[in-house]
Design a protein around this motif. Structure first.
Motif, PDB file in Angstrom:
ATOM      1  N   VAL A 159       0.865  -1.176   0.000  1.00 56.02           N
ATOM      2  CA  VAL A 159       0.000   0.000   0.000  1.00 56.02           C
ATOM      3  C   VAL A 159       0.899   1.222   0.000  1.00 56.02           C
ATOM      4  O   VAL A 159       1.703   1.419   0.915  1.00 56.02           O
ATOM      5  N   GLY A 160       0.790   2.021  -1.054  1.00 50.07           N
ATOM      6  CA  GLY A 160       1.560   3.260  -1.148  1.00 50.07           C
ATOM      7  C   GLY A 160       0.647   4.443  -0.969  1.00 50.07           C
ATOM      8  O   GLY A 160      -0.535   4.397  -1.323  1.00 50.07           O
ATOM      9  N   SER A 161       1.185   5.525  -0.415  1.00 48.27           N
ATOM     10  CA  SER A 161       0.377   6.726  -0.235  1.00 48.27           C
ATOM     11  C   SER A 161       1.175   7.954  -0.643  1.00 48.27           C
ATOM     12  O   SER A 161       2.404   7.947  -0.646  1.00 48.27           O
ATOM     13  N   SER A 162       0.448   8.999  -0.998  1.00 50.63           N
ATOM     14  CA  SER A 162       1.067  10.240  -1.447  1.00 50.63           C
ATOM     15  C   SER A 162       0.063  11.383  -1.348  1.00 50.63           C
ATOM     16  O   SER A 162      -1.133  11.179  -1.537  1.00 50.63           O
ATOM     17  N   THR A 163       0.559  12.560  -1.079  1.00 50.87           N
ATOM     18  CA  THR A 163      -0.285  13.757  -1.135  1.00 50.87           C
ATOM     19  C   THR A 163      -0.265  14.379  -2.535  1.00 50.87           C
ATOM     20  O   THR A 163      -0.998  15.313  -2.804  1.00 50.87           O
ATOM     21  N   THR A 164       0.564  13.821  -3.432  1.00 46.52           N
ATOM     22  CA  THR A 164       0.755  14.397  -4.763  1.00 46.52           C
ATOM     23  C   THR A 164      -0.131  13.763  -5.838  1.00 46.52           C
ATOM     24  O   THR A 164      -0.836  14.464  -6.559  1.00 46.52           O
ATOM     25  N   GLN A 185      -6.444  -1.462  -6.051  1.00 46.66           N
ATOM     26  CA  GLN A 185      -7.408  -0.471  -5.559  1.00 46.66           C
ATOM     27  C   GLN A 185      -6.774   0.907  -5.547  1.00 46.66           C
ATOM     28  O   GLN A 185      -5.566   1.036  -5.337  1.00 46.66           O
ATOM     29  N   THR A 186      -7.597   1.893  -5.777  1.00 52.66           N
ATOM     30  CA  THR A 186      -7.175   3.275  -5.550  1.00 52.66           C
ATOM     31  C   THR A 186      -8.241   3.936  -4.684  1.00 52.66           C
ATOM     32  O   THR A 186      -9.432   3.673  -4.834  1.00 52.66           O
ATOM     33  N   ARG A 187      -7.784   4.745  -3.779  1.00 50.43           N
ATOM     34  CA  ARG A 187      -8.710   5.486  -2.937  1.00 50.43           C
ATOM     35  C   ARG A 187      -8.022   6.754  -2.467  1.00 50.43           C
ATOM     36  O   ARG A 187      -6.824   6.933  -2.657  1.00 50.43           O
ATOM     37  N   TYR A 246      -3.753  10.412  -1.581  1.00 49.12           N
ATOM     38  CA  TYR A 246      -4.016   9.276  -2.452  1.00 49.12           C
ATOM     39  C   TYR A 246      -3.446   8.016  -1.822  1.00 49.12           C
ATOM     40  O   TYR A 246      -2.378   8.050  -1.215  1.00 49.12           O
ATOM     41  N   GLN A 247      -4.145   6.910  -1.979  1.00 52.54           N
ATOM     42  CA  GLN A 247      -3.665   5.627  -1.484  1.00 52.54           C
ATOM     43  C   GLN A 247      -3.919   4.570  -2.556  1.00 52.54           C
ATOM     44  O   GLN A 247      -5.008   4.503  -3.122  1.00 52.54           O
TER      45      GLN A 247
END
Length: 72
Positions: free
Chosen positions: A12-17, A44-46, A57-58
């Motif tokens: 699971v990767g996350s980013s504010t960009t 999945q994207t959420r 974004y996750q």
């Protein structure tokens, strides 16, 4: 061409960009501890919304890597 056996891990990767940055974040981090990463698949994207705007974004993804020969 040799036959390959792959091990699959879920990340699971996350980013504010962006979604793409979330993917890159997950792969770059996995590459620090896993060898022979070969492919990924987004499952999945959420995201997280604050004040009517996307704030985070996750991305959930599978990543495959080839197993090394047991014989060394």
């Amino acid at each position: 061409m040799d036959d390959h056996v792959y091990k699959i891990v879920e990340l699971v990767g996350s980013s504010t960009t962006s979604i793409e940055d979330a993917i890159q974040t997950a792969i770059k981090r996995a590459d620090q501890t896993l060898r022979n990463l070969r492919w990924f698949e987004v499952l999945q994207t959420r995201g997280h919304i604050e004040s009517g705007a996307v704030h985070h974004y996750q991305v959930v993804l599978k990543a495959g890597f080839t197993l090394e020969d047991a014989g060394g």
